[in-house]
Design an enzyme around this catalytic site. Structure first.
Site, PDB file in Angstrom:
ATOM      1  N   SER A 119      79.097  60.486 -14.695  1.00 43.92           N
ATOM      2  CA  SER A 119      78.331  59.583 -13.818  1.00 43.92           C
ATOM      3  C   SER A 119      78.035  60.251 -12.481  1.00 43.92           C
ATOM      4  O   SER A 119      76.933  60.136 -11.940  1.00 43.92           O
ATOM      5  CB  SER A 119      79.089  58.263 -13.597  1.00 43.92           C
ATOM      6  OG  SER A 119      80.209  58.439 -12.742  1.00 43.92           O
ATOM      7  N   LYS A 120      79.004  60.989 -11.935  1.00 45.08           N
ATOM      8  CA  LYS A 120      78.818  61.606 -10.613  1.00 45.08           C
ATOM      9  C   LYS A 120      77.948  62.859 -10.711  1.00 45.08           C
ATOM     10  O   LYS A 120      77.180  63.157  -9.789  1.00 45.08           O
ATOM     11  CB  LYS A 120      80.175  61.922  -9.975  1.00 45.08           C
ATOM     12  CG  LYS A 120      81.018  60.670  -9.684  1.00 45.08           C
ATOM     13  CD  LYS A 120      80.344  59.737  -8.681  1.00 45.08           C
ATOM     14  CE  LYS A 120      81.259  58.612  -8.224  1.00 45.08           C
ATOM     15  NZ  LYS A 120      80.621  57.753  -7.224  1.00 45.08           N
ATOM     16  N   SER A 128      80.999  62.845  -6.110  1.00 49.08           N
ATOM     17  CA  SER A 128      82.422  63.198  -6.121  1.00 49.08           C
ATOM     18  C   SER A 128      82.569  64.659  -6.515  1.00 49.08           C
ATOM     19  O   SER A 128      81.737  65.200  -7.255  1.00 49.08           O
ATOM     20  CB  SER A 128      83.170  62.333  -7.140  1.00 49.08           C
ATOM     21  OG  SER A 128      84.452  62.862  -7.380  1.00 49.08           O
ATOM     22  N   TYR A 160      83.587  59.323 -15.620  1.00 45.97           N
ATOM     23  CA  TYR A 160      83.396  59.376 -14.164  1.00 45.97           C
ATOM     24  C   TYR A 160      82.667  60.665 -13.755  1.00 45.97           C
ATOM     25  O   TYR A 160      81.709  60.640 -12.969  1.00 45.97           O
ATOM     26  CB  TYR A 160      84.762  59.282 -13.488  1.00 45.97           C
ATOM     27  CG  TYR A 160      84.739  59.226 -11.986  1.00 45.97           C
ATOM     28  CD1 TYR A 160      84.406  58.048 -11.315  1.00 45.97           C
ATOM     29  CD2 TYR A 160      85.079  60.344 -11.224  1.00 45.97           C
ATOM     30  CE1 TYR A 160      84.399  57.991  -9.923  1.00 45.97           C
ATOM     31  CE2 TYR A 160      85.076  60.295  -9.836  1.00 45.97           C
ATOM     32  CZ  TYR A 160      84.734  59.121  -9.191  1.00 45.97           C
ATOM     33  OH  TYR A 160      84.732  59.070  -7.818  1.00 45.97           O
ATOM     34  N   ALA A 161      83.111  61.811 -14.301  1.00 46.57           N
ATOM     35  CA  ALA A 161      82.487  63.105 -13.958  1.00 46.57           C
ATOM     36  C   ALA A 161      81.023  63.109 -14.383  1.00 46.57           C
ATOM     37  O   ALA A 161      80.152  63.589 -13.648  1.00 46.57           O
ATOM     38  CB  ALA A 161      83.252  64.249 -14.611  1.00 46.57           C
ATOM     39  N   ASN A 221      77.220  53.611  -2.624  1.00 49.64           N
ATOM     40  CA  ASN A 221      78.640  53.991  -2.559  1.00 49.64           C
ATOM     41  C   ASN A 221      79.489  53.291  -3.627  1.00 49.64           C
ATOM     42  O   ASN A 221      80.551  53.784  -3.983  1.00 49.64           O
ATOM     43  CB  ASN A 221      79.179  53.656  -1.158  1.00 49.64           C
ATOM     44  CG  ASN A 221      80.693  53.652  -1.106  1.00 49.64           C
ATOM     45  OD1 ASN A 221      81.322  54.702  -1.010  1.00 49.64           O
ATOM     46  ND2 ASN A 221      81.306  52.470  -1.196  1.00 49.64           N
TER      47      ASN A 221
HETATM   48  N1  LIG Z   1      88.658  57.805  -2.990  1.00 50.60           N
HETATM   49  C1  LIG Z   1      88.319  59.011  -3.380  1.00 50.60           C
HETATM   50  O1  LIG Z   1      89.142  59.948  -3.405  1.00 50.60           O
HETATM   51  C2  LIG Z   1      86.913  59.304  -3.816  1.00 50.60           C
HETATM   52  C3  LIG Z   1      86.597  60.629  -4.123  1.00 50.60           C
HETATM   53  C4  LIG Z   1      85.318  60.947  -4.520  1.00 50.60           C
HETATM   54  C5  LIG Z   1      84.364  59.950  -4.599  1.00 50.60           C
HETATM   55  N2  LIG Z   1      84.680  58.671  -4.320  1.00 50.60           N
HETATM   56  C6  LIG Z   1      83.627  57.665  -4.444  1.00 50.60           C
HETATM   57  O2  LIG Z   1      83.501  56.958  -3.239  1.00 50.60           O
HETATM   58  C7  LIG Z   1      83.035  55.630  -3.520  1.00 50.60           C
HETATM   59  C8  LIG Z   1      83.970  54.628  -2.848  1.00 50.60           C
HETATM   60  O3  LIG Z   1      85.261  54.805  -3.384  1.00 50.60           O
HETATM   61  P1  LIG Z   1      86.594  54.186  -2.740  1.00 50.60           P
HETATM   62  O4  LIG Z   1      87.641  55.212  -2.880  1.00 50.60           O
HETATM   63  O5  LIG Z   1      86.312  53.580  -1.437  1.00 50.60           O
HETATM   64  O6  LIG Z   1      86.903  53.076  -3.863  1.00 50.60           O
HETATM   65  P2  LIG Z   1      87.423  51.571  -3.743  1.00 50.60           P
HETATM   66  O7  LIG Z   1      87.820  51.218  -5.125  1.00 50.60           O
HETATM   67  O8  LIG Z   1      88.415  51.439  -2.642  1.00 50.60           O
HETATM   68  O9  LIG Z   1      86.093  50.777  -3.321  1.00 50.60           O
HETATM   69  C9  LIG Z   1      85.013  50.661  -4.184  1.00 50.60           C
HETATM   70  C10 LIG Z   1      84.259  49.382  -3.853  1.00 50.60           C
HETATM   71  O10 LIG Z   1      83.164  49.286  -4.780  1.00 50.60           O
HETATM   72  C11 LIG Z   1      83.099  47.939  -5.233  1.00 50.60           C
HETATM   73  N3  LIG Z   1      82.422  47.858  -6.534  1.00 50.60           N
HETATM   74  C12 LIG Z   1      82.888  48.266  -7.738  1.00 50.60           C
HETATM   75  N4  LIG Z   1      82.009  47.951  -8.697  1.00 50.60           N
HETATM   76  C13 LIG Z   1      80.955  47.340  -8.094  1.00 50.60           C
HETATM   77  C14 LIG Z   1      79.751  46.777  -8.559  1.00 50.60           C
HETATM   78  N5  LIG Z   1      79.450  46.754  -9.865  1.00 50.60           N
HETATM   79  N6  LIG Z   1      78.912  46.255  -7.663  1.00 50.60           N
HETATM   80  C15 LIG Z   1      79.203  46.228  -6.338  1.00 50.60           C
HETATM   81  N7  LIG Z   1      80.355  46.732  -5.843  1.00 50.60           N
HETATM   82  C16 LIG Z   1      81.218  47.277  -6.711  1.00 50.60           C
HETATM   83  C17 LIG Z   1      84.538  47.487  -5.309  1.00 50.60           C
HETATM   84  O11 LIG Z   1      84.663  46.065  -5.323  1.00 50.60           O
HETATM   85  C18 LIG Z   1      85.123  48.124  -4.046  1.00 50.60           C
HETATM   86  O12 LIG Z   1      85.013  47.286  -2.916  1.00 50.60           O
HETATM   87  C19 LIG Z   1      82.987  55.505  -5.036  1.00 50.60           C
HETATM   88  O13 LIG Z   1      81.690  55.748  -5.504  1.00 50.60           O
HETATM   89  C20 LIG Z   1      83.900  56.615  -5.495  1.00 50.60           C
HETATM   90  O14 LIG Z   1      83.579  57.066  -6.787  1.00 50.60           O
HETATM   91  C21 LIG Z   1      85.949  58.322  -3.925  1.00 50.60           C
END
Ligand SMILES: NC(=O)c1ccc[n+]([C@@H]2O[C@H](COP(=O)([O-])OP(=O)(O)OC[C@H]3O[C@@H](n4cnc5c(N)ncnc54)[C@H](O)[C@@H]3O)[C@@H](O)[C@H]2O)c1
Length: 247
Positions: free
Chosen positions: A158-159, A142, A155-156, A90
Site C-alpha cells: 500500500s505504501k 512509510s 502495508y508495504a 495521512n
Molecule cells: N508510526 C509510525 O512509525 C509510522 C511509520 C511510517 C508511516 N506511518 C504512517 O503514518 C500515518 C499515521 O500513523 P500513526 O502512527 O499516527 O497511526 P495511528 O494509528 O496512531 O493513527 C492513525 C489514524 O488514522 C485513523 N484511520 C484509520 N483508518 C481510517 C479510515 N478508514 N478513515 C479515516 N481515518 C482512519 C485512525 O482512526 C487514527 O486516528 C499512517 O498512514 C501510517 O501508516 C506511521
C-alpha cells in the site's frame, strides 16, 4: 510570520498520532484545518487544536475508504474556509501477518484505507484545486513502502503504491501548480508502533543511524515544509523522516 496564514487544509487520520501533530502544527502556523478521522474522538481533538492555536479547526467523522465521506468533508471545508489549499493523506492502518497467514480481508482492508483512500480523497479535493490553479497534496507513506518489511506485505504494497501514486499525480497536476509529494516516516512513537512486538521495534532501531524512535512532531515539521511556500520548487519527491533507517 506564520507560515500557513490564511490557508485551508484537510488532514486525514487526524484524531491522534502523526495526523494530530500535523493538524496542530498547521493550526499554530495560521491555517484553518479540517481534521478527518473515522474515530468519533476527532471532534474533541479538533476542539483542542482550536483552543491551543486560536485557529479554526473542524472535526469530521468519516472513512477515507468512502468516496461519499471524502466528498462531504471537502464540501464542508469549502463551505467553512472557501477553498482547499492543502490535503494531507495521512490516515492509515496495519494488519501485520506473515504472508502465508495473511487473509484476503486483511489485504483488502489495508489497501482500501492506505492506498485507495488517498486516491479517493485526492479526487474529492481536485476540482477545487484545479479551479484555484494551485494546491499541495502530501501523502504519508512509510519506509516499509521503500524497502519492504517481512510481515507487512499488505502495508508495504500500500505504501509503495502510495509513492507511485504521488509521482503519477505530480506529473499529471504540475501544469496547474498543484504540487504532490510524499513523506516516508521511519519508526515514530504512536499507538500504531506501540502495538508492535518489542523485538521487531528494537531490530529496526538497531539499523537506524540515530538509534531512536522519532516523534509525531518530527514528521509534522517535514509535512509543514512541503505545505509551505518554502517548497515551491519541489514536486514528485519522497522525503524520508526516518532517523537514517533507510538511505
Ligand atoms: N508510526 C509510525 O512509525 C509510522 C511509520 C511510517 C508511516 N506511518 C504512517 O503514518 C500515518 C499515521 O500513523 P500513526 O502512527 O499516527 O497511526 P495511528 O494509528 O496512531 O493513527 C492513525 C489514524 O488514522 C485513523 N484511520 C484509520 N483508518 C481510517 C479510515 N478508514 N478513515 C479515516 N481515518 C482512519 C485512525 O482512526 C487514527 O486516528 C499512517 O498512514 C501510517 O501508516 C506511521
Amino acid at each position: 510570520m506564520k507560515r500557513l496564514e490564511g490557508r485551508a487544509a484537510i488532514v486525514t487520520g487526524a484524531a491522534r498520532g502523526i495526523g494530530r501533530a500535523i493538524a496542530g502544527l498547521f493550526a499554530r502556523e495560521g491555517a484553518g484545518v479540517l481534521l478527518f478521522d473515522r474515530d468519533p474522538s476527532v471532534a474533541e481533538t479538533a476542539a483542542r487544536v482550536s483552543e491551543e492555536s486560536g485557529a479554526r479547526a473542524l472535526g469530521f467523522q468519516g472513512s477515507v475508504a468512502s468516496l461519499a465521506d471524502c466528498e462531504r468533508a471537502a464540501a464542508v471545508s469549502l463551505e467553512n474556509f472557501g477553498k482547499i489549499d492543502i490535503l494531507v493523506n495521512n490516515a492509515g492502518l496495519t494488519r501485520d501477518r506473515l504472508l502465508l497467514r495473511m487473509s484476503e480481508e486483511d489485504w483488502d482492508l489495508v489497501l482500501d484505507v492506505n492506498l485507495k483512500g488517498a486516491f479517493l480523497f485526492t479526487k474529492a479535493v481536485l476540482h477545487a484545486m484545479l479551479k484555484a490553479r494551485s494546491g499541495r497534496i502530501i501523502n504519508i507513506a512509510s519506509v516499509s513502502g521503500q524497502t519492504g518489511n517481512a510481515g507487512q506485505a499488505n502495508y508495504a504494497a500500500s505504501k509503495g503504491g502510495l509513492i507511485a501514486l504521488t509521482k503519477a499525480c505530480a506529473r499529471e497536476l504540475a501544469s496547474r501548480d498543484i504540487l504532490v509529494n510524499a513523506v516516508a516516516p521511519g519508526l515514530i512513537e504512536t499507538d500504531m508502533t506501540g502495538a508492535m512486538p518489542e523485538e521487531a521495534r528494537s531490530r529496526m532501531l538497531e539499523r537506524s543511524l540515530l538509534g531512536r524512535m522519532g516523534r509525531p512532531e518530527d514528521v509534522a515539521e517535514a509535512v509543514l515544509y512541503l505545505a509551505s511556500d518554502s517548497s515551491r520548487f519541489v514536486t514528485g519527491q519522497v522525503l524520508g523522516v526516518n532517523g537514517g533507517l533507510h538511505l
